[in-house]
Write an enzyme that holds these catalytic residues in place. Structure first.
Site, PDB file in Angstrom:
ATOM      1  N   CYS A  28      37.377  36.249  41.540  1.00 28.99           N
ATOM      2  CA  CYS A  28      36.029  35.692  41.621  1.00 28.99           C
ATOM      3  C   CYS A  28      36.028  34.267  41.108  1.00 28.99           C
ATOM      4  O   CYS A  28      36.618  33.982  40.056  1.00 28.99           O
ATOM      5  CB  CYS A  28      35.073  36.499  40.738  1.00 28.99           C
ATOM      6  N   ALA A  60      36.165  39.547  45.226  1.00 32.39           N
ATOM      7  CA  ALA A  60      35.174  40.620  45.372  1.00 32.39           C
ATOM      8  C   ALA A  60      33.927  40.043  46.023  1.00 32.39           C
ATOM      9  O   ALA A  60      33.326  39.101  45.511  1.00 32.39           O
ATOM     10  CB  ALA A  60      34.833  41.193  44.007  1.00 32.39           C
ATOM     11  N   GLN A 102      37.987  41.729  49.519  1.00 30.65           N
ATOM     12  CA  GLN A 102      37.642  42.876  48.681  1.00 30.65           C
ATOM     13  C   GLN A 102      36.138  43.113  48.728  1.00 30.65           C
ATOM     14  O   GLN A 102      35.356  42.193  48.437  1.00 30.65           O
ATOM     15  CB  GLN A 102      38.081  42.609  47.243  1.00 30.65           C
ATOM     16  N   TYR A 189      33.006  48.616  37.657  1.00 32.26           N
ATOM     17  CA  TYR A 189      31.941  48.338  38.632  1.00 32.26           C
ATOM     18  C   TYR A 189      31.512  49.666  39.266  1.00 32.26           C
ATOM     19  O   TYR A 189      32.007  50.726  38.894  1.00 32.26           O
ATOM     20  CB  TYR A 189      32.422  47.294  39.651  1.00 32.26           C
ATOM     21  N   ARG A 237      41.366  49.474  45.411  1.00 32.10           N
ATOM     22  CA  ARG A 237      41.767  49.093  44.039  1.00 32.10           C
ATOM     23  C   ARG A 237      41.205  50.099  43.057  1.00 32.10           C
ATOM     24  O   ARG A 237      40.003  50.367  43.031  1.00 32.10           O
ATOM     25  CB  ARG A 237      41.300  47.681  43.682  1.00 32.10           C
ATOM     26  N   LEU A 312      50.259  40.497  34.860  1.00 33.13           N
ATOM     27  CA  LEU A 312      51.325  39.838  34.100  1.00 33.13           C
ATOM     28  C   LEU A 312      52.693  39.985  34.756  1.00 33.13           C
ATOM     29  O   LEU A 312      53.672  40.324  34.096  1.00 33.13           O
ATOM     30  CB  LEU A 312      51.316  40.337  32.646  1.00 33.13           C
ATOM     31  N   GLY A 334      47.691  36.976  39.931  1.00 29.55           N
ATOM     32  CA  GLY A 334      46.360  36.397  39.765  1.00 29.55           C
ATOM     33  C   GLY A 334      46.450  35.071  39.027  1.00 29.55           C
ATOM     34  O   GLY A 334      46.616  34.006  39.631  1.00 29.55           O
TER      35      GLY A 334
HETATM   36  C1  LIG Z   1      39.399  34.326  37.571  1.00 24.82           C
HETATM   37  C2  LIG Z   1      39.646  35.781  37.842  1.00 24.82           C
HETATM   38  C3  LIG Z   1      38.791  36.469  38.695  1.00 24.82           C
HETATM   39  C4  LIG Z   1      39.047  37.817  39.018  1.00 24.82           C
HETATM   40  N1  LIG Z   1      38.268  38.425  39.962  1.00 24.82           N
HETATM   41  C5  LIG Z   1      38.610  39.653  40.405  1.00 24.82           C
HETATM   42  C6  LIG Z   1      37.987  40.224  41.541  1.00 24.82           C
HETATM   43  O1  LIG Z   1      37.187  39.586  42.240  1.00 24.82           O
HETATM   44  N2  LIG Z   1      38.316  41.501  41.865  1.00 24.82           N
HETATM   45  C7  LIG Z   1      39.277  42.202  41.182  1.00 24.82           C
HETATM   46  O2  LIG Z   1      39.537  43.360  41.516  1.00 24.82           O
HETATM   47  N3  LIG Z   1      39.931  41.648  40.143  1.00 24.82           N
HETATM   48  C8  LIG Z   1      39.654  40.401  39.773  1.00 24.82           C
HETATM   49  N4  LIG Z   1      40.390  39.796  38.792  1.00 24.82           N
HETATM   50  C9  LIG Z   1      41.600  40.482  38.286  1.00 24.82           C
HETATM   51  C10 LIG Z   1      42.843  40.000  39.074  1.00 24.82           C
HETATM   52  O3  LIG Z   1      42.746  40.339  40.440  1.00 24.82           O
HETATM   53  C11 LIG Z   1      44.144  40.582  38.495  1.00 24.82           C
HETATM   54  O4  LIG Z   1      44.135  41.968  38.673  1.00 24.82           O
HETATM   55  C12 LIG Z   1      44.308  40.249  37.015  1.00 24.82           C
HETATM   56  O5  LIG Z   1      44.066  38.887  36.762  1.00 24.82           O
HETATM   57  C13 LIG Z   1      45.703  40.626  36.509  1.00 24.82           C
HETATM   58  O6  LIG Z   1      46.703  39.908  37.192  1.00 24.82           O
HETATM   59  P1  LIG Z   1      47.410  38.582  36.531  1.00 24.82           P
HETATM   60  O7  LIG Z   1      48.005  39.007  35.212  1.00 24.82           O
HETATM   61  O8  LIG Z   1      48.464  38.189  37.545  1.00 24.82           O
HETATM   62  O9  LIG Z   1      46.340  37.559  36.371  1.00 24.82           O
HETATM   63  C14 LIG Z   1      40.141  38.478  38.437  1.00 24.82           C
HETATM   64  C15 LIG Z   1      40.967  37.788  37.542  1.00 24.82           C
HETATM   65  C16 LIG Z   1      40.746  36.452  37.261  1.00 24.82           C
HETATM   66  C17 LIG Z   1      41.702  35.721  36.351  1.00 24.82           C
END
Ligand SMILES: Cc1cc2nc3c(=O)[nH]c(=O)nc-3n(C[C@H](O)[C@H](O)[C@H](O)COP(=O)(O)O)c2cc1C
Length: 382
Positions: A28, A60, A102, A189, A237, A312, A334
């Site tokens: 997001c 999302a 999503q 959610y 998810r 991570l 992410g």
């Molecule tokens: C800025 C931001 C926005 C996110 N928005 C969503 C989202 O829209 N839908 C979702 O399922 N997860 C969302 N997440 C979670 C990420 O999709 C991801 O699962 C999470 O950051 C862990 O991965 P990472 O360690 O590679 O960042 C968001 C994470 C971040 C950092």
């Protein structure tokens, strides 16, 4: 390790060929007006395709205006919303990547502040900026925590409308050209609040035992699958575990994944947590490198369905090891992609696959290859 890494090998799902196994996780941006994508979303998403991710997720996207997390969320509740996404979708596909979207509904976490304004419920300060609270719906009338908005418990009629909204959104995503669709069933959610015994204390057919709590997720998914073209992949998810005592456990996710597979879901995207009453992003699950990979591994093995690992994952060697070990079929990144939108290209170089910058967009690669040769000579001479 095989001659060519799995991470950079194509993956075929239904009629869709992903050029590699790297996925940009939905993120997001809290930067939309009335749910409509704008230049920010284009720039944000476009660079991941330039970085050569195989699948780029659009964040999302709320199936109803009321289901947004914040005033800045993307939506897909009208054709205008889908049209606003087209330039990004077309650009990503023009670069050879595939696009996922999503579908979400925030439930009792709707009407929140944008993260940088506090990440709590919308309040008076936000209202002065035009971000006014709106009435919200939930699995029950229980707010997330003290001081949070009290949701209206959804009736069977509300649930029927919600399913219709998911279906209409799926059709719009298809018309806009999206390749892969995901149902957001995680992070506290709406759908996850129905799944988890921590948040679902309903005593009708949508609550009670696991079957009752899964009913909304399965009904929505079945309806979305029927509306989404046969040849296009559908992901779901899940918050694999709540990480809280007496909450949703990995065995529940395995059972859910089995049911989802029978409905035609292709990939379970294995996240966790988010359903803690201690705040919107409270991490109830211990963190470490690849901390959610064991969930992807269990679900893959026990439910016999493809999984996407996320959380991570920071470099190509780690990602390749996850794929080689059979823990997951796809690797989502992410925040790593926020830090380095060209992560796939940098990992390909680190893995010795692209010394000549041939995988890069030619507008950049042509120059970088020459620069690299030049730099080598200069540095050797010093
Ligand atoms: C800025 C931001 C926005 C996110 N928005 C969503 C989202 O829209 N839908 C979702 O399922 N997860 C969302 N997440 C979670 C990420 O999709 C991801 O699962 C999470 O950051 C862990 O991965 P990472 O360690 O590679 O960042 C968001 C994470 C971040 C950092």
């Amino acid at each position: 390790m095989p001659a060519f890494p799995l991470l950079f090998s194509p993956l075929h799902i239904r009629d869709t060929q992903l050029p590699n196994r790297i996925v940009i996780s939905p993120m997001c941006q809290y930067s939309a007006n009335d749910g409509l994508a704008n230049e920010w979303h284009f720039a944000h998403l476009a660079k991941f395709a330039m970085g050569r991710a195989g699948l780029v997720f659009i964040e999302a996207s709320a199936v109803t205006a009321q289901g947004r997390i914040t005033h800045g969320d993307l939506g897909i509740w009208s054709d205008a919303h889908a049209d606003a996404l087209r330039p990004a979708i077309e650009f990503i596909q023009g670069q050879g990547s595939k696009v996922a979207l999503q579908l979400g509904h925030a439930g009792r976490k709707a009407s929140m502040q944008r993260p940088w304004f506090g990440n709590g419920p919308v309040g008076a300060d936000d209202a002065s900026r035009g971000d006014v609270a709106w009435p919200i719906f939930g699995a029950t009338a229980e707010p997330l925590d003290d001081g949070w908005l009290e949701p209206q418990a959804m009736t069977a009629g509300d649930i029927a409308h919600l399913t219709e909204a998911f279906v209409a959104a799926a059709r719009r995503a298809d018309t806009a050209g999206v390749d892969v669709l995901e149902v957001h069933g995680a992070h506290g959610y709406l759908i996850q609040t129905f799944l988890s015994p921590l948040s679902n204390t309903r005593n009708d057919g949508y609550g009670g035992d696991l079957k009752g709590r899964m009913r909304l997720a399965l009904e929505v998914t079945e309806a979305v699958r029927a509306a989404w073209p046969e040849g296009k992949p559908l992901f779901f998810r899940v918050s694999s575990v709540d990480g809280i005592e007496n909450g949703w456990e990995i065995e529940d996710s395995i059972a859910l994944a089995g049911e989802l597979k029978a409905l035609g879901v292709d990939v379970i995207d294995c996240s966790s947590g988010g359903n803690s009453p201690k705040g919107a992003t409270n991490s109830s699950v211990g963190r470490g490198l690849g901390f959610q990979v064991p969930f992807a591994s269990s679900i893959r093995e026990k439910a016999g369905i493809m999984t996407q690992a996320v959380g991570l994952i920071i470099d190509g060697a780690q990602a390749e090891d996850i794929l080689q070990s059979g823990d997951a079929d796809l690797i989502a990144i992410g925040r790593e992609a926020l830090a380095d939108p060209f992560w796939p290209l940098h990992q390909a170089q680190a893995m010795g696959l692209d010394d000549e910058f041939a995988m890069w967009p030619e507008q950049y690669g042509w120059w970088l290859e020459r620069r690299s040769h030049g730099l080598k000579k200069i540095l050797a001479a010093e």
